[in-house]
Design a protein around this motif. Structure first.
Motif, PDB file in Angstrom:
ATOM      1  N   SER A  10     -32.526  33.174 -26.560  1.00  0.00           N
ATOM      2  CA  SER A  10     -33.538  32.786 -27.367  1.00  0.00           C
ATOM      3  C   SER A  10     -32.719  32.074 -28.587  1.00  0.00           C
ATOM      4  O   SER A  10     -33.042  30.997 -29.208  1.00  0.00           O
ATOM      5  N   PHE A  11     -31.800  32.791 -29.194  1.00  0.00           N
ATOM      6  CA  PHE A  11     -30.858  32.182 -30.260  1.00  0.00           C
ATOM      7  C   PHE A  11     -30.432  30.808 -29.568  1.00  0.00           C
ATOM      8  O   PHE A  11     -30.473  29.914 -30.618  1.00  0.00           O
ATOM      9  N   ALA A  12     -29.928  30.683 -28.528  1.00  0.00           N
ATOM     10  CA  ALA A  12     -29.245  29.396 -28.252  1.00  0.00           C
ATOM     11  C   ALA A  12     -30.286  28.169 -28.030  1.00  0.00           C
ATOM     12  O   ALA A  12     -30.131  27.238 -28.489  1.00  0.00           O
ATOM     13  N   ALA A  13     -31.440  28.599 -27.727  1.00  0.00           N
ATOM     14  CA  ALA A  13     -32.548  27.445 -27.327  1.00  0.00           C
ATOM     15  C   ALA A  13     -32.949  27.152 -28.949  1.00  0.00           C
ATOM     16  O   ALA A  13     -33.292  26.116 -29.231  1.00  0.00           O
ATOM     17  N   ALA A  14     -33.075  27.950 -29.978  1.00  0.00           N
ATOM     18  CA  ALA A  14     -33.549  27.936 -30.894  1.00  0.00           C
ATOM     19  C   ALA A  14     -32.426  27.103 -31.969  1.00  0.00           C
ATOM     20  O   ALA A  14     -32.661  25.972 -32.479  1.00  0.00           O
TER      21      ALA A  14
ATOM     22  N   ALA B 104     -33.231  23.160 -33.263  1.00  0.00           N
ATOM     23  CA  ALA B 104     -33.033  22.944 -34.774  1.00  0.00           C
ATOM     24  C   ALA B 104     -32.228  21.499 -34.871  1.00  0.00           C
ATOM     25  O   ALA B 104     -32.141  20.943 -35.778  1.00  0.00           O
ATOM     26  N   ALA B 105     -31.181  21.654 -33.866  1.00  0.00           N
ATOM     27  CA  ALA B 105     -30.140  20.539 -33.912  1.00  0.00           C
ATOM     28  C   ALA B 105     -30.785  19.150 -33.570  1.00  0.00           C
ATOM     29  O   ALA B 105     -30.487  18.511 -34.363  1.00  0.00           O
ATOM     30  N   LEU B 106     -31.527  19.423 -32.763  1.00  0.00           N
ATOM     31  CA  LEU B 106     -32.359  17.982 -32.184  1.00  0.00           C
ATOM     32  C   LEU B 106     -33.263  17.756 -33.205  1.00  0.00           C
ATOM     33  O   LEU B 106     -33.596  16.508 -33.561  1.00  0.00           O
ATOM     34  N   TRP B 107     -33.771  18.853 -33.818  1.00  0.00           N
ATOM     35  CA  TRP B 107     -34.685  18.350 -34.971  1.00  0.00           C
ATOM     36  C   TRP B 107     -34.191  17.699 -36.252  1.00  0.00           C
ATOM     37  O   TRP B 107     -34.644  16.753 -37.000  1.00  0.00           O
TER      38      TRP B 107
END
Length: 110
Positions: free
Chosen positions: A24-28, A32-35
């Motif tokens: 979950s942390f890796a996906a978040a 966030a990086a893409l955003w």
């Protein structure tokens, strides 16, 4: 048994809950990086970038009776006019209304 620092320890194991938290942390973090990237990277829009490279832009003034298709064909006769029309639309910010008026100055791809 010795209590020396070289004594072997049991390997670190993640529980199911620990793996879930880590994934979950890796996906978040990725989202966030893409955003933050603003959608300008490899995942932006899913289509090719039609903007001309900087420094290779010309201008033209629309004559009475000219169409965007005719301008695109004259601008770059060796390529598909559909691609050139799209590049002209993108360069001039004409996304919603790609009509041209006599006297209008257009940026043309170089």
């Amino acid at each position: 048994m010795s209590d020396s620092p070289s004594a072997e320890r049991a390997p670190l194991r993640l529980t199911r809950r620990g793996r879930t938290v880590l994934v979950s942390f890796a996906a978040a973090f990725t989202l966030a990086a893409l955003w933050v990237d603003g959608g300008t990277g490899a995942f932006a829009g899913g289509r090719a970038d039609h903007r001309a490279p900087s420094g290779h832009v010309r201008t033209a003034v629309v004559e009475p009776g000219e169409t965007l298709w005719a301008i695109a064909t004259a601008c770059d006769p060796g390529t598909d006019p559909r691609v050139t029309v799209q590049r002209i639309i993108d360069l001039n910010g004409m996304g919603g209304d790609p009509t041209v008026q006599p006297g209008q100055r257009l940026l043309l791809p170089g």
